[in-house]
Design a protein around this motif. Structure first.
Motif, PDB file in Angstrom:
ATOM      1  N   GLY A  50     -12.639   8.493 -77.867  1.00  0.00           N
ATOM      2  CA  GLY A  50     -12.148   8.633 -76.500  1.00  0.00           C
ATOM      3  C   GLY A  50     -11.240   7.507 -76.059  1.00  0.00           C
ATOM      4  O   GLY A  50     -10.298   7.726 -75.286  1.00  0.00           O
ATOM      5  N   TRP A  51     -11.483   6.309 -76.578  1.00  0.00           N
ATOM      6  CA  TRP A  51     -10.737   5.150 -76.099  1.00  0.00           C
ATOM      7  C   TRP A  51      -9.264   5.202 -76.482  1.00  0.00           C
ATOM      8  O   TRP A  51      -8.432   4.575 -75.835  1.00  0.00           O
ATOM      9  N   GLN A  52      -8.924   5.944 -77.534  1.00  0.00           N
ATOM     10  CA  GLN A  52      -7.525   5.991 -77.954  1.00  0.00           C
ATOM     11  C   GLN A  52      -6.659   6.808 -77.002  1.00  0.00           C
ATOM     12  O   GLN A  52      -5.435   6.799 -77.121  1.00  0.00           O
ATOM     13  N   TYR A  53      -7.287   7.504 -76.056  1.00  0.00           N
ATOM     14  CA  TYR A  53      -6.525   8.305 -75.102  1.00  0.00           C
ATOM     15  C   TYR A  53      -6.385   7.615 -73.742  1.00  0.00           C
ATOM     16  O   TYR A  53      -6.035   8.250 -72.755  1.00  0.00           O
ATOM     17  N   LEU A  54      -6.644   6.319 -73.696  1.00  0.00           N
ATOM     18  CA  LEU A  54      -6.512   5.599 -72.431  1.00  0.00           C
ATOM     19  C   LEU A  54      -5.078   5.615 -71.912  1.00  0.00           C
ATOM     20  O   LEU A  54      -4.850   5.514 -70.704  1.00  0.00           O
ATOM     21  N   SER A  55      -4.095   5.765 -72.823  1.00  0.00           N
ATOM     22  CA  SER A  55      -2.700   5.812 -72.372  1.00  0.00           C
ATOM     23  C   SER A  55      -2.427   7.076 -71.564  1.00  0.00           C
ATOM     24  O   SER A  55      -1.449   7.131 -70.813  1.00  0.00           O
ATOM     25  N   VAL A  56      -3.257   8.083 -71.709  1.00  0.00           N
ATOM     26  CA  VAL A  56      -3.170   9.283 -70.874  1.00  0.00           C
ATOM     27  C   VAL A  56      -4.025   9.125 -69.626  1.00  0.00           C
ATOM     28  O   VAL A  56      -3.591   9.400 -68.503  1.00  0.00           O
ATOM     29  N   ILE A  57      -5.251   8.647 -69.822  1.00  0.00           N
ATOM     30  CA  ILE A  57      -6.247   8.637 -68.749  1.00  0.00           C
ATOM     31  C   ILE A  57      -5.907   7.633 -67.655  1.00  0.00           C
ATOM     32  O   ILE A  57      -5.926   7.970 -66.457  1.00  0.00           O
ATOM     33  N   LEU A  58      -5.588   6.401 -68.045  1.00  0.00           N
ATOM     34  CA  LEU A  58      -5.431   5.338 -67.044  1.00  0.00           C
ATOM     35  C   LEU A  58      -4.252   5.572 -66.098  1.00  0.00           C
ATOM     36  O   LEU A  58      -4.432   5.521 -64.870  1.00  0.00           O
ATOM     37  N   PRO A  59      -3.039   5.813 -66.612  1.00  0.00           N
ATOM     38  CA  PRO A  59      -1.949   6.016 -65.645  1.00  0.00           C
ATOM     39  C   PRO A  59      -2.126   7.251 -64.796  1.00  0.00           C
ATOM     40  O   PRO A  59      -1.824   7.230 -63.605  1.00  0.00           O
ATOM     41  N   LEU A  60      -2.628   8.330 -65.395  1.00  0.00           N
ATOM     42  CA  LEU A  60      -2.803   9.557 -64.630  1.00  0.00           C
ATOM     43  C   LEU A  60      -3.830   9.364 -63.526  1.00  0.00           C
ATOM     44  O   LEU A  60      -3.638   9.808 -62.387  1.00  0.00           O
ATOM     45  N   SER A  61      -4.918   8.660 -63.823  1.00  0.00           N
ATOM     46  CA  SER A  61      -5.959   8.424 -62.819  1.00  0.00           C
ATOM     47  C   SER A  61      -5.448   7.520 -61.705  1.00  0.00           C
ATOM     48  O   SER A  61      -5.716   7.763 -60.521  1.00  0.00           O
ATOM     49  N   ALA A  62      -4.714   6.467 -62.082  1.00  0.00           N
ATOM     50  CA  ALA A  62      -4.161   5.575 -61.061  1.00  0.00           C
ATOM     51  C   ALA A  62      -3.167   6.314 -60.177  1.00  0.00           C
ATOM     52  O   ALA A  62      -3.172   6.161 -58.944  1.00  0.00           O
ATOM     53  N   LEU A  63      -2.309   7.131 -60.795  1.00  0.00           N
ATOM     54  CA  LEU A  63      -1.323   7.884 -60.021  1.00  0.00           C
ATOM     55  C   LEU A  63      -2.005   8.903 -59.115  1.00  0.00           C
ATOM     56  O   LEU A  63      -1.576   9.111 -57.969  1.00  0.00           O
ATOM     57  N   ASP A  64      -3.057   9.544 -59.615  1.00  0.00           N
ATOM     58  CA  ASP A  64      -3.802  10.495 -58.787  1.00  0.00           C
ATOM     59  C   ASP A  64      -4.361   9.815 -57.542  1.00  0.00           C
ATOM     60  O   ASP A  64      -4.338  10.372 -56.438  1.00  0.00           O
ATOM     61  N   THR A  65      -4.874   8.601 -57.733  1.00  0.00           N
ATOM     62  CA  THR A  65      -5.450   7.874 -56.602  1.00  0.00           C
ATOM     63  C   THR A  65      -4.368   7.490 -55.598  1.00  0.00           C
ATOM     64  O   THR A  65      -4.587   7.563 -54.381  1.00  0.00           O
ATOM     65  N   ILE A  66      -3.192   7.111 -56.097  1.00  0.00           N
ATOM     66  CA  ILE A  66      -2.088   6.770 -55.195  1.00  0.00           C
ATOM     67  C   ILE A  66      -1.633   8.003 -54.421  1.00  0.00           C
ATOM     68  O   ILE A  66      -1.343   7.936 -53.216  1.00  0.00           O
ATOM     69  N   VAL A  67      -1.558   9.149 -55.116  1.00  0.00           N
ATOM     70  CA  VAL A  67      -1.198  10.397 -54.432  1.00  0.00           C
ATOM     71  C   VAL A  67      -2.227  10.720 -53.353  1.00  0.00           C
ATOM     72  O   VAL A  67      -1.869  11.145 -52.246  1.00  0.00           O
ATOM     73  N   SER A  68      -3.521  10.500 -53.643  1.00  0.00           N
ATOM     74  CA  SER A  68      -4.559  10.738 -52.629  1.00  0.00           C
ATOM     75  C   SER A  68      -4.354   9.832 -51.423  1.00  0.00           C
ATOM     76  O   SER A  68      -4.572  10.241 -50.274  1.00  0.00           O
ATOM     77  N   LEU A  69      -3.936   8.585 -51.687  1.00  0.00           N
ATOM     78  CA  LEU A  69      -3.651   7.665 -50.590  1.00  0.00           C
ATOM     79  C   LEU A  69      -2.491   8.182 -49.743  1.00  0.00           C
ATOM     80  O   LEU A  69      -2.530   8.123 -48.501  1.00  0.00           O
ATOM     81  N   GLN A  70      -1.463   8.726 -50.407  1.00  0.00           N
ATOM     82  CA  GLN A  70      -0.334   9.296 -49.672  1.00  0.00           C
ATOM     83  C   GLN A  70      -0.769  10.515 -48.856  1.00  0.00           C
ATOM     84  O   GLN A  70      -0.294  10.723 -47.737  1.00  0.00           O
ATOM     85  N   ILE A  71      -1.679  11.304 -49.410  1.00  0.00           N
ATOM     86  CA  ILE A  71      -2.199  12.458 -48.672  1.00  0.00           C
ATOM     87  C   ILE A  71      -2.927  11.994 -47.416  1.00  0.00           C
ATOM     88  O   ILE A  71      -2.760  12.569 -46.324  1.00  0.00           O
ATOM     89  N   LEU A  72      -3.716  10.947 -47.546  1.00  0.00           N
ATOM     90  CA  LEU A  72      -4.437  10.427 -46.375  1.00  0.00           C
ATOM     91  C   LEU A  72      -3.464   9.945 -45.301  1.00  0.00           C
ATOM     92  O   LEU A  72      -3.720  10.101 -44.099  1.00  0.00           O
TER      93      LEU A  72
END
Length: 526
Positions: free
Chosen positions: A239-261
């Motif tokens: 699972g750890w080898q896919y952090l290049s997918v998981i980390l940026p997508l999760s951070a961007l999702d959180t930023i988008v949620s902040l924009q929604i708020l």
């Protein structure tokens, strides 16, 4: 109550295609129908119900405190971009490489859990990341994902079956594009599905229905969610080898949620930011804890629901309805009646909106940075097409790669696609700062690219008989690490040069006319 009913139909038929999408894509990853019905969908149900109930309660508390009766709950549902990212970038490649559906599911749950951890932590730190990252870098990776896997992937389904999909597609484009209100306030998604059902029945009656059969049906019943051993999943090294997918997508999702708020606050409902983001992350963690690979998220559309007159009840109705459908196995017979081709246009529309937003919500000059940042995700999609074509032809990427020669720079395609989300973010940010002549900040982003390449998070790969495998480790992509470092050094020299010679900046990269004094002042403060 009428407004809540209108809001419920709008929210449900916006999110319902996601459930069909999960059910239709699960077989690609080797998931048996029983796993989908008994483990994945009940876990999705738990996260969606929990989130909808919290945001309804939050709206109720705000209404009581503010003595208002027009407070609207924040819409909430499954995160559409991560469905595609985790299926096509994690679970499907794993299944194709190992033919182990259990491992593919475990890695998907790992990705969902890691995403929930990032989202939960992001409730305390996302605002800092947003302030220190160009908007082009925040929006472009999601736009690239939307363009490649939502738009291109599903528009082909529509034009492959025009007799079934073209009319529903036109309905969605007409209703969503013009913002037309249908009679009886019928949601466009509902009319699209009804038209699709009629077309399916008609084509079957005329013996003109040629779509492949959907996944096998599972018996209707009560499928209670069961917790999984998250720590066992975390111990798996894959699972750890896919952090290049998981980390940026999760951070961007959180930023988008902040924009929604922020958009919710503009609409008049001032919810506390931290608990709103925190519950979003906790709902995703809850989904993973019961075996779902698919995170949850806040939805855009709060203002539209408020205009319908929706308040609190629509959120509760949506959570309960999704819970009922997922817990009883109803999604299986629905998919037999409403093929994914019918609702494909809803997914395409969502992707088009994300791409348009990436170009609209930033300075015009930065559109070049956005366009550049789309390329890594398009390369990732193209690589999957090449790999699929070779496998169907009885060959493999490893066998065929040396034969492409100069006709297709296949090794460049592979390198660009590895860690595509992070590559997109790095280059969109660097180019946006270059266009503004803020070379030192651009150099920092390329230096980050050097570090990521050094450890193999981006650009590094091994070609195996089963396809492209991630390569994590020290000096995993040394040529990229060194090249990024040299490029960062050059940009640092540019920053030093324009600080000594401020008149050398003629016009913000020749794209914006004369350089504003504000930007020059920022250059001197770097």
């Amino acid at each position: 109550m009428a407004g809540d009913l209108d809001g419920f139909f709008g929210l449900f038929f916006s999110g319902f295609p996601d459930l069909l999408l999960i059910a239709a894509l699960a077989p690609l990853c080797g998931f048996p129908a029983q796993l989908l019905a008994s483990r994945i969908l009940p876990a999705v149900a738990i996260s969606i119900l929990g989130g909808n109930l919290f945001y309804a309660w939050q709206a109720h508390r705000l209404a009581e405190r503010s003595k208002r009766n027009d407070v609207t709950a924040i819409p909430f549902g499954v995160n559409t971009p991560t469905i595609f990212a985790y299926v096509f970038l994690i679970m499907l490649p794993t299944y194709e490489r190992t033919h182990d559906a259990q491992l593919a599911w475990h890695l998907g749950v790992f990705a969902c859990f890691a995403s929930g951890m990032v989202q939960t932590a992001g409730a305390f730190s996302t605002d800092w990341l947003r302030r220190h990252t160009p908007r082009a870098a925040l929006l472009t990776p999601l736009a690239g994902l939307a363009m490649a896997f939502l738009c291109l992937g599903f528009i082909l389904r529509i034009f492959q079956t025009p007799e079934l999909a073209l009319l529903p597609a036109t309905i969605i484009l007409a209703v969503y594009g013009s913002r037309m209100r249908l009679p009886f306030r019928m949601p466009g998604g509902m009319l699209c599905i009804l038209a699709g059902v009629v077309l399916v029945l008609l084509l079957k009656a005329l013996h003109l229905y040629h779509l492949p059969p959907p996944p096998p049906m599972v018996p209707l019943g009560l499928y209670l969610p069961k917790p999984v051993s998250i720590f066992a999943f975390l111990r798996q090294g894959d699972g750890w080898q896919y952090l290049s997918v998981i980390l940026p997508l999760s951070a961007l999702d959180t930023i988008v949620s902040l924009q929604i708020l922020e958009s919710v606050k503009v609409a008049g409902d001032d919810y506390a930011t931290r608990p709103s983001l925190l519950v979003n992350g906790l709902a995703t963690l809850g989904a993973a804890a019961f075996g779902s690979p698919f995170p949850a998220t806040l939805y855009f559309g709060h203002l539209a629901h408020k205009a319908y007159g929706a308040r609190i009840g629509y959120s509760i109705l949506n959570g309960v309805t999704v819970f009922f459908i997922c817990m009883t196995g109803l999604i299986s017979p629905i998919l037999h009646l409403v093929p994914l081709e019918v609702v494909a246009i809803v997914i395409v529309w969502f992707g088009l909106v994300m791409v348009a937003q990436a170009f609209q919500e930033m300075p015009k000059a930065h559109c070049v940075a956005v366009a550049f940042g789309l390329l890594p995700m398009l390369a990732s999609w193209a690589l999957q097409l090449v790999d699929l074509a070779l496998r169907k032809g009885g060959s493999s990427l490893r066998q065929a790669a040396p034969l492409f020669g100069d006709e297709l720079a296949i090794y460049g395609l592979i390198a660009l696609s590895q860690g595509a989300l992070l590559v997109s973010m790095v280059w969109a940010a660097a180019l946006a700062y270059i266009i503004d002549s803020r070379f030192l900040k651009a150099a920092c982003w390329l230096a980050a690219g050097s570090v990521l390449s050094f450890f193999g998070v981006i650009h590094a790969y091994n070609l195996t008989p089963d396809g492209v495998a991630n390569k994590i480790g020290l000096l995993a992509a040394p040529q990229f690490a060194a090249s990024y470092a040299l490029a960062a050094a050059f940009l640092a020299l540019c920053a030093f040069y324009i600080r000594r010679n401020p008149d050398s900046v003629l016009g913000q990269g020749a794209l914006r006319g004369s350089a504003p004094a504000q930007v020059r002042a920022e250059q001197h403060n770097q």
